[in-house]
Enzyme design. Structure first.
Site, PDB file in Angstrom:
ATOM      1  N   ASP A 124       0.830  -1.211   0.000  1.00 24.09           N
ATOM      2  CA  ASP A 124       0.000   0.000   0.000  1.00 24.09           C
ATOM      3  C   ASP A 124       0.861   1.257   0.000  1.00 24.09           C
ATOM      4  O   ASP A 124       2.085   1.178   0.127  1.00 24.09           O
ATOM      5  CB  ASP A 124      -0.971  -0.014   1.196  1.00 24.09           C
ATOM      6  CG  ASP A 124      -0.293  -0.415   2.508  1.00 24.09           C
ATOM      7  OD1 ASP A 124       0.955  -0.397   2.579  1.00 24.09           O
ATOM      8  OD2 ASP A 124      -1.013  -0.737   3.466  1.00 24.09           O
ATOM      9  N   ASP A 164      -7.755  -2.551  14.128  1.00 27.36           N
ATOM     10  CA  ASP A 164      -9.137  -2.730  13.674  1.00 27.36           C
ATOM     11  C   ASP A 164      -9.290  -3.925  12.724  1.00 27.36           C
ATOM     12  O   ASP A 164     -10.337  -4.103  12.110  1.00 27.36           O
ATOM     13  CB  ASP A 164      -9.658  -1.452  13.002  1.00 27.36           C
ATOM     14  CG  ASP A 164      -8.883  -1.083  11.733  1.00 27.36           C
ATOM     15  OD1 ASP A 164      -7.946  -1.828  11.359  1.00 27.36           O
ATOM     16  OD2 ASP A 164      -9.225  -0.060  11.108  1.00 27.36           O
ATOM     17  N   HIS A 188      -7.468  -4.509   9.973  1.00 27.30           N
ATOM     18  CA  HIS A 188      -7.138  -4.295   8.553  1.00 27.30           C
ATOM     19  C   HIS A 188      -5.870  -5.045   8.156  1.00 27.30           C
ATOM     20  O   HIS A 188      -4.996  -5.297   8.976  1.00 27.30           O
ATOM     21  CB  HIS A 188      -7.041  -2.802   8.212  1.00 27.30           C
ATOM     22  CG  HIS A 188      -5.835  -2.078   8.729  1.00 27.30           C
ATOM     23  ND1 HIS A 188      -5.888  -0.781   9.184  1.00 27.30           N
ATOM     24  CD2 HIS A 188      -4.533  -2.447   8.856  1.00 27.30           C
ATOM     25  CE1 HIS A 188      -4.669  -0.397   9.546  1.00 27.30           C
ATOM     26  NE2 HIS A 188      -3.844  -1.383   9.367  1.00 27.30           N
ATOM     27  N   GLU A 235      -9.691  -1.313   5.352  1.00 28.31           N
ATOM     28  CA  GLU A 235     -10.343  -1.058   6.630  1.00 28.31           C
ATOM     29  C   GLU A 235     -11.648  -1.859   6.734  1.00 28.31           C
ATOM     30  O   GLU A 235     -12.126  -2.395   5.727  1.00 28.31           O
ATOM     31  CB  GLU A 235     -10.642   0.443   6.757  1.00 28.31           C
ATOM     32  CG  GLU A 235      -9.393   1.332   6.680  1.00 28.31           C
ATOM     33  CD  GLU A 235      -8.510   1.271   7.938  1.00 28.31           C
ATOM     34  OE1 GLU A 235      -8.526   0.252   8.653  1.00 28.31           O
ATOM     35  OE2 GLU A 235      -7.779   2.251   8.188  1.00 28.31           O
TER      36      GLU A 235
HETATM   37  P1  PGA Z   1       2.093  -1.955  12.754  1.00 31.10           P
HETATM   38  O1  PGA Z   1       0.961  -1.748  11.662  1.00 31.10           O
HETATM   39  O2  PGA Z   1       2.955  -3.070  12.286  1.00 31.10           O
HETATM   40  O3  PGA Z   1       2.845  -0.645  12.755  1.00 31.10           O
HETATM   41  O4  PGA Z   1       1.413  -2.241  14.045  1.00 31.10           O
HETATM   42  C1  PGA Z   1       0.307  -2.859  11.141  1.00 31.10           C
HETATM   43  C2  PGA Z   1      -0.749  -2.429  10.151  1.00 31.10           C
HETATM   44  O5  PGA Z   1      -1.363  -1.349  10.323  1.00 31.10           O
HETATM   45  O6  PGA Z   1      -1.005  -3.170   9.204  1.00 31.10           O
END
Ligand code: PGA
Length: 259
Positions: free
Chosen positions: A65, A137, A139, A144
């Site tokens: 992304d 959440d 995702h 999302e």
């Molecule tokens: P993080 O993010 O590894 O910084 O916890 C994970 C994500 O949002 O996919």
């Protein structure tokens, strides 16, 4: 789904690096992720490159992304982040490290960039292993809650929770771009092997929903349940809310594949 419960973040990184190394040695197409979680695995792969001759020279890489509206040179663009955290430290050809092009914020341009990205993945023969973090959440990528389970690479609006979670990288929530370009859940599901890493107690609810909840757009990571080769590696804190934790340990200990 393979569930591996490792003692801590360092052990998660070792397990994950062992899996990833096989694909790197095979010159495969790697799906990379940004965020804090994969950093320890990347550091271990860089160490193996420097000390053990692990070569990425035959690999191609695709990022999950990108933010919309950030210049590639912006230090928080994922284009810049993956180079800083991994690819500039190993011998992969920089021209073979791809990320969605979110630089032009015009909606038509973003839609075209999404389609072009899916086409580039297809033209490369698909992604062999896709690394995934998970949001609090649920995702994966920036899909999302509410994301279509068959979605392709397209624009999404970040959840306020994700903006709050990622504000640590930007200094303030106001500086986090609201729009992103992300591989869709359908795109991600086409990778040959999905490898999801999670560490820390703030991921425990999302991991329980992913592994033991219903397959639902409510928890986008639950699409791993539909995949034929999905591996979830989490530390004890992220595994804390799994009901069948003891079974997963038993299955791991008795599976010759992990010996
Ligand atoms: P993080 O993010 O590894 O910084 O916890 C994970 C994500 O949002 O996919």
């Amino acid at each position: 789904m393979e569930i591996i419960i490792a003692q801590d973040g360092a052990a998660v990184a070792q397990f994950a690096a062992n899996i990833f190394e096989k694909y790197i040695r095979g010159g495969k197409t790697l799906g990379l992720a940004t965020g804090s979680t994969p950093v320890a695995m990347y550091q271990e792969l860089i160490r193996r490159h420097n000390e053990e001759g692990l070569s990425f020279s035959d690999c191609t890489a695709f990022l999950l992304d990108e933010y919309v509206g950030l210049a590639k040179e912006h230090e928080q663009s994922y284009y810049a982040t993956i180079r800083r955290e991994l690819t500039s430290h190993v011998d992969i050809d920089d021209a073979k490290v791809f990320s969605p092009d979110g630089t032009n914020p015009d909606p038509t341009a973003i839609a075209a960039a999404g389609q072009a990205y899916d086409a580039a993945i297809r033209d490369a023969g698909g992604i062999d292993i896709q690394l995934l973090g998970i949001g609090t959440d649920g995702h994966i990528g920036f899909n999302e809650p509410g994301s279509s389970l068959s979605s392709r690479t397209r624009m999404k609006i970040l959840h306020p929770q994700t903006i709050a979670d990622n504000s640590r990288f930007f200094g303030s929530a106001e500086d986090v771009p609201v729009r992103v370009l992300t591989q869709g859940l359908g795109t991600i599901g086409e990778a040959g092997h999905l490898l999801l890493l999670a560490t820390g107690e703030n991921k425990a609810d999302a991991i329980a929903a992913t592994v033991e909840g219903a397959v639902s757009a409510h928890c986008p990571a639950s699409i791993l349940q539909l995949h034929q080769h999905a591996t979830v590696i989490c530390d004890e804190a992220a595994a804390a809310k799994l009901k069948h934790k003891e079974y997963y340990r038993f299955a791991f200990e008795n599976n010759p594949a992990w010996r």
